[in-house]
Design an enzyme around this catalytic site. Structure first.
Site, PDB file in Angstrom:
ATOM      1  N   ASN A   7       0.870  -1.175   0.000  1.00  0.00           N
ATOM      2  CA  ASN A   7       0.000   0.000   0.000  1.00  0.00           C
ATOM      3  C   ASN A   7       0.909   1.228   0.000  1.00  0.00           C
ATOM      4  O   ASN A   7       1.430   1.635   1.027  1.00  0.00           O
ATOM      5  CB  ASN A   7      -0.885  -0.038   1.251  1.00  0.00           C
ATOM      6  CG  ASN A   7      -1.808   1.155   1.350  1.00  0.00           C
ATOM      7  OD1 ASN A   7      -1.740   2.083   0.544  1.00  0.00           O
ATOM      8  ND2 ASN A   7      -2.670   1.144   2.349  1.00  0.00           N
ATOM      9  N   ARG A  92      -2.679  -1.965  -3.355  1.00  0.00           N
ATOM     10  CA  ARG A  92      -3.852  -1.140  -3.148  1.00  0.00           C
ATOM     11  C   ARG A  92      -3.771   0.026  -4.125  1.00  0.00           C
ATOM     12  O   ARG A  92      -2.745   0.714  -4.182  1.00  0.00           O
ATOM     13  CB  ARG A  92      -3.869  -0.600  -1.719  1.00  0.00           C
ATOM     14  CG  ARG A  92      -5.011   0.351  -1.507  1.00  0.00           C
ATOM     15  CD  ARG A  92      -4.847   1.125  -0.244  1.00  0.00           C
ATOM     16  NE  ARG A  92      -5.974   2.027  -0.075  1.00  0.00           N
ATOM     17  CZ  ARG A  92      -5.896   3.186   0.564  1.00  0.00           C
ATOM     18  NH1 ARG A  92      -4.755   3.565   1.100  1.00  0.00           N
ATOM     19  NH2 ARG A  92      -6.943   3.950   0.682  1.00  0.00           N
ATOM     20  N   HIS A 181     -12.649   3.246   0.549  1.00  0.00           N
ATOM     21  CA  HIS A 181     -12.623   2.208   1.603  1.00  0.00           C
ATOM     22  C   HIS A 181     -13.339   0.943   1.144  1.00  0.00           C
ATOM     23  O   HIS A 181     -13.853   0.172   1.970  1.00  0.00           O
ATOM     24  CB  HIS A 181     -13.333   2.671   2.903  1.00  0.00           C
ATOM     25  CG  HIS A 181     -12.662   3.782   3.634  1.00  0.00           C
ATOM     26  ND1 HIS A 181     -13.364   4.836   4.176  1.00  0.00           N
ATOM     27  CD2 HIS A 181     -11.364   4.003   3.918  1.00  0.00           C
ATOM     28  CE1 HIS A 181     -12.521   5.663   4.769  1.00  0.00           C
ATOM     29  NE2 HIS A 181     -11.297   5.177   4.629  1.00  0.00           N
ATOM     30  N   GLY A 210     -12.343   5.687  10.847  1.00  0.00           N
ATOM     31  CA  GLY A 210     -10.935   5.836  11.209  1.00  0.00           C
ATOM     32  C   GLY A 210     -10.606   7.315  11.116  1.00  0.00           C
ATOM     33  O   GLY A 210     -11.482   8.153  11.353  1.00  0.00           O
ATOM     34  N   ARG A 241     -11.233  16.125   7.783  1.00  0.00           N
ATOM     35  CA  ARG A 241     -12.023  16.483   6.586  1.00  0.00           C
ATOM     36  C   ARG A 241     -13.429  16.897   6.986  1.00  0.00           C
ATOM     37  O   ARG A 241     -14.015  16.302   7.897  1.00  0.00           O
ATOM     38  CB  ARG A 241     -12.116  15.289   5.625  1.00  0.00           C
ATOM     39  CG  ARG A 241     -10.790  14.918   5.027  1.00  0.00           C
ATOM     40  CD  ARG A 241     -10.900  13.695   4.139  1.00  0.00           C
ATOM     41  NE  ARG A 241      -9.740  12.848   4.343  1.00  0.00           N
ATOM     42  CZ  ARG A 241      -9.696  11.552   4.110  1.00  0.00           C
ATOM     43  NH1 ARG A 241     -10.757  10.928   3.642  1.00  0.00           N
ATOM     44  NH2 ARG A 241      -8.601  10.867   4.323  1.00  0.00           N
ATOM     45  N   ASP A 283      -7.678  13.637  16.665  1.00  0.00           N
ATOM     46  CA  ASP A 283      -7.733  12.276  17.176  1.00  0.00           C
ATOM     47  C   ASP A 283      -8.970  12.079  18.060  1.00  0.00           C
ATOM     48  O   ASP A 283      -9.231  12.872  18.965  1.00  0.00           O
ATOM     49  CB  ASP A 283      -6.449  12.024  17.989  1.00  0.00           C
ATOM     50  CG  ASP A 283      -6.220  10.572  18.249  1.00  0.00           C
ATOM     51  OD1 ASP A 283      -5.292  10.010  17.636  1.00  0.00           O
ATOM     52  OD2 ASP A 283      -6.966   9.983  19.066  1.00  0.00           O
ATOM     53  N   CYS A 284      -9.675  11.004  17.787  1.00  0.00           N
ATOM     54  CA  CYS A 284     -10.919  10.724  18.526  1.00  0.00           C
ATOM     55  C   CYS A 284     -10.664  10.598  20.033  1.00  0.00           C
ATOM     56  O   CYS A 284     -11.464  11.061  20.848  1.00  0.00           O
ATOM     57  CB  CYS A 284     -11.544   9.447  17.969  1.00  0.00           C
ATOM     58  SG  CYS A 284     -13.043   8.951  18.800  1.00  0.00           S
ATOM     59  N   GLY A 331     -10.388   2.309  13.337  1.00  0.00           N
ATOM     60  CA  GLY A 331      -9.841   2.629  14.663  1.00  0.00           C
ATOM     61  C   GLY A 331     -10.897   3.120  15.643  1.00  0.00           C
ATOM     62  O   GLY A 331     -10.925   2.703  16.808  1.00  0.00           O
ATOM     63  N   ILE A 332     -11.795   3.985  15.195  1.00  0.00           N
ATOM     64  CA  ILE A 332     -12.835   4.522  16.094  1.00  0.00           C
ATOM     65  C   ILE A 332     -13.974   3.509  16.248  1.00  0.00           C
ATOM     66  O   ILE A 332     -14.404   3.201  17.360  1.00  0.00           O
ATOM     67  CB  ILE A 332     -13.388   5.868  15.549  1.00  0.00           C
ATOM     68  CG1 ILE A 332     -12.253   6.900  15.428  1.00  0.00           C
ATOM     69  CG2 ILE A 332     -14.512   6.388  16.417  1.00  0.00           C
ATOM     70  CD1 ILE A 332     -12.637   8.201  14.730  1.00  0.00           C
ATOM     71  N   ASN A 335     -12.940   0.626  18.458  1.00  0.00           N
ATOM     72  CA  ASN A 335     -12.466   0.888  19.822  1.00  0.00           C
ATOM     73  C   ASN A 335     -13.317   1.820  20.678  1.00  0.00           C
ATOM     74  O   ASN A 335     -13.193   1.805  21.894  1.00  0.00           O
ATOM     75  CB  ASN A 335     -11.048   1.472  19.769  1.00  0.00           C
ATOM     76  CG  ASN A 335     -10.060   0.474  19.210  1.00  0.00           C
ATOM     77  OD1 ASN A 335      -9.908  -0.610  19.750  1.00  0.00           O
ATOM     78  ND2 ASN A 335      -9.424   0.819  18.110  1.00  0.00           N
ATOM     79  N   GLU A 385      -8.184  -4.987   5.406  1.00  0.00           N
ATOM     80  CA  GLU A 385      -8.108  -4.619   3.991  1.00  0.00           C
ATOM     81  C   GLU A 385      -7.013  -5.407   3.273  1.00  0.00           C
ATOM     82  O   GLU A 385      -7.159  -5.782   2.116  1.00  0.00           O
ATOM     83  CB  GLU A 385      -7.875  -3.113   3.870  1.00  0.00           C
ATOM     84  CG  GLU A 385      -9.093  -2.338   4.367  1.00  0.00           C
ATOM     85  CD  GLU A 385      -8.849  -0.869   4.599  1.00  0.00           C
ATOM     86  OE1 GLU A 385      -9.055  -0.083   3.685  1.00  0.00           O
ATOM     87  OE2 GLU A 385      -8.439  -0.496   5.720  1.00  0.00           O
TER      88      GLU A 385
HETATM   89  P1  ADP Z   1      -6.738   5.387   9.432  1.00  0.00           P
HETATM   90  O1  ADP Z   1      -7.982   5.907   8.795  1.00  0.00           O
HETATM   91  O2  ADP Z   1      -5.602   6.335   9.364  1.00  0.00           O
HETATM   92  O3  ADP Z   1      -6.408   3.949   9.056  1.00  0.00           O
HETATM   93  P2  ADP Z   1      -7.470   4.230  12.009  1.00  0.00           P
HETATM   94  O4  ADP Z   1      -8.491   3.289  11.461  1.00  0.00           O
HETATM   95  O5  ADP Z   1      -6.249   3.675  12.602  1.00  0.00           O
HETATM   96  O6  ADP Z   1      -7.087   5.372  10.989  1.00  0.00           O
HETATM   97  O7  ADP Z   1      -8.227   5.105  13.132  1.00  0.00           O
HETATM   98  C1  ADP Z   1      -7.613   6.143  13.801  1.00  0.00           C
HETATM   99  C2  ADP Z   1      -8.625   6.732  14.773  1.00  0.00           C
HETATM  100  O8  ADP Z   1      -9.011   5.717  15.704  1.00  0.00           O
HETATM  101  C3  ADP Z   1      -8.099   7.908  15.570  1.00  0.00           C
HETATM  102  O9  ADP Z   1      -9.045   8.951  15.583  1.00  0.00           O
HETATM  103  C4  ADP Z   1      -7.975   7.328  16.968  1.00  0.00           C
HETATM  104  O10 ADP Z   1      -8.188   8.282  17.955  1.00  0.00           O
HETATM  105  C5  ADP Z   1      -9.098   6.317  16.973  1.00  0.00           C
HETATM  106  N1  ADP Z   1      -8.928   5.360  18.072  1.00  0.00           N
HETATM  107  C6  ADP Z   1      -7.988   4.405  18.213  1.00  0.00           C
HETATM  108  N2  ADP Z   1      -8.119   3.778  19.412  1.00  0.00           N
HETATM  109  C7  ADP Z   1      -9.167   4.355  20.036  1.00  0.00           C
HETATM  110  C8  ADP Z   1      -9.825   4.173  21.287  1.00  0.00           C
HETATM  111  N3  ADP Z   1      -9.418   3.256  22.147  1.00  0.00           N
HETATM  112  N4  ADP Z   1     -10.874   4.966  21.577  1.00  0.00           N
HETATM  113  C9  ADP Z   1     -11.292   5.910  20.710  1.00  0.00           C
HETATM  114  N5  ADP Z   1     -10.740   6.127  19.509  1.00  0.00           N
HETATM  115  C10 ADP Z   1      -9.691   5.373  19.178  1.00  0.00           C
END
Ligand code: ADP
Length: 399
Positions: A7, A92, A181, A210, A241, A283-284, A331-332, A335, A385
């Site tokens: 990628n 990719r 995606h 994410g 964005r 960042d979330c 990621g969001i 998690n 992916e």
């Molecule tokens: P990308 O789109 O760059 O692949 P990811 O899928 O890794 O990104 O997602 C990144 C996001 O996931 C960030 O906003 C990060 O804060 C969030 N994130 C990761 N772990 C947690 C968590 N435990 N709680 C809340 N948000 C999380």
């Protein structure tokens, strides 16, 4: 069977060597700051629980990919004896336009098609093409397969992908919704379908959340709509964005602030979203901490984030005439129980009955987060992916 998945970004490169049939991961890693001072490569051999970061000059992608290959065949911590063990390479590619509705074996004609689509993804496609060209050079004779972020969404009907612009903007400029995606939406909706017991008919909504994020509506295994558009800027609010806004606001802000096209583009793509509203981070996790501390803009950003996703869920339930499953990934999505709960709040009328306790627990793998009696099943499904890319590559080279 071993597939190398690449990628390639403009200054970074992610890679994985995996078995497409079992999903077994042999090696993975990341090259960063390619063409910039201070470049480094991360390499991981999960079976040996081995990780290394190598600081090494990488003026171009060629040096980066050479380093990746050296690590994979390294006698001490590598995973194969020679590159001959690699069966094919899966790449990719961000934009396949209308031409590529499925993954393809790369040949000269395909390369021409990829170059033509660079206009639609000027930041991404050139790097993806460079990755393919470099691998052709470094491993002559090996099959390279292009797997597109847009392909899964090519099943959308015209009423979903057309913008209400003058028709010639579509026919002459190819301006329409493409969606991104796609490998993630394909993987996650596929897993959800299996977990539902492979019913003859299914209505699934995937929320890929994410740094970038998109929602898709998958009816009977086919994407019928998705939130990203001509570019990955459309749709929900994201890390940096803006997502959906009144297009007239773009011209208004640009003129009032006297911004160049490039500056306006950066404002929408890099300075908006969670970062723009919250102000302190994209960042979330930081937004969630800010909200707990009572930061008014963090609270607003959090509410907006959930509101916009919920809007798409409602929209897609309406377009599909109901919904059987809502899946969270990225990621969001994987998690943040808080974001999931906020998104689903108020969707009880659709038949969503979230198990709050389950939703707030951290669990690995695929998890059902709704109560057994919930009409709509809520899933957390970790995306993969690379596995989709490896599987597609395997299928194509074995045809
Ligand atoms: P990308 O789109 O760059 O692949 P990811 O899928 O890794 O990104 O997602 C990144 C996001 O996931 C960030 O906003 C990060 O804060 C969030 N994130 C990761 N772990 C947690 C968590 N435990 N709680 C809340 N948000 C999380």
């Amino acid at each position: 069977m071993k597939i190398l998945v690449i990628n390639c970004g403009s200054s970074s490169l992610k890679y994985q060597l995996l078995n497409p049939q079992t999903g077994e991961l042999f090696a993975k890693g990341l090259c960063e700051r390619i063409g910039i001072e201070g470049s480094k490569m991360e390499y991981e051999n999960p079976a040996k629980d081995f990780e290394i970061t190598l600081e090494h000059a990488m003026p171009t992608h060629k040096e980066a990919l050479n380093l990746v290959i050296s690590a994979i065949v390294n006698p001490e911590y590598g995973v194969i004896k020679s590159v001959e063990e690699i069966d094919a390479i899966g790449h990719r590619v961000v934009h396949g336009g209308e031409e590529f509705a499925t993954s393809v074996l790369v040949d000269d004609a395909v390369m021409g098609g990829l170059e033509a689509n660079s206009e639609l993804a000027p930041l991404h496609n050139p790097a993806n093409i460079l990755g393919i060209k470099t691998m052709q050079e470094l491993m002559p004779g090996k099959a390279n397969v292009a797997v597109f972020d847009t392909a899964f969404h090519q099943t959308m009907p015209a009423e979903a992908y057309m913008y209400a612009l003058p028709y010639e903007d579509y026919t002459e400029l190819k301006v329409r919704k493409y969606g991104f995606h796609g490998t993630s939406h394909k993987f996650v909706s596929g897993v959800a379908q299996e977990l539902l017991g492979n019913p003859a008919e299914s209505k699934i909504i995937v929320c890929h959340l994410g740094n970038g994020g998109s929602i898709s509506a998958v009816k009977n295994g086919k994407c019928i709509d998705t939130s990203m558009g001509l570019t990955p800027l459309q749709g929900i609010m994201m890390g940096t964005r803006c997502g959906d806004i009144d297009p007239a606001a773009v011209l208004f802000i640009k003129n009032k602030r006297g911004l160049s096209d490039k500056e306006m583009d950066a404002r929408l793509n890099k300075q908006s979203g969670i970062l723009g509203v919250f102000g302190k981070s994209s960042d979330c996790r930081d937004m969630e901490i800010g909200a707990v501390e009572g930061d008014a803009r963090a609270l607003l950003a959090e509410e907006m984030f959930a509101y916009k996703i919920r809007g798409y869920v409602g929209n897609y339930a309406a377009q599909m005439g109901g919904v059987d499953a809502i899946c969270f990934t990225g990621g969001i999505g994987e998690n943040s129980g808080k974001v999931r709960a906020m998104v689903l709040k108020g969707l009880e009328f659709l038949g969503v009955d979230l198990d709050e306790e389950l939703n707030s627990k951290r669990q690995k793998g695929n998890v059902v987060l709704s109560k057994p009696e919930s009409k709509v099943t809520v899933f957390k499904i970790p995306t993969n992916e690379e596995l989709v890319i490896a599987r597609d590559t395997y299928e194509i080279v074995n045809k």
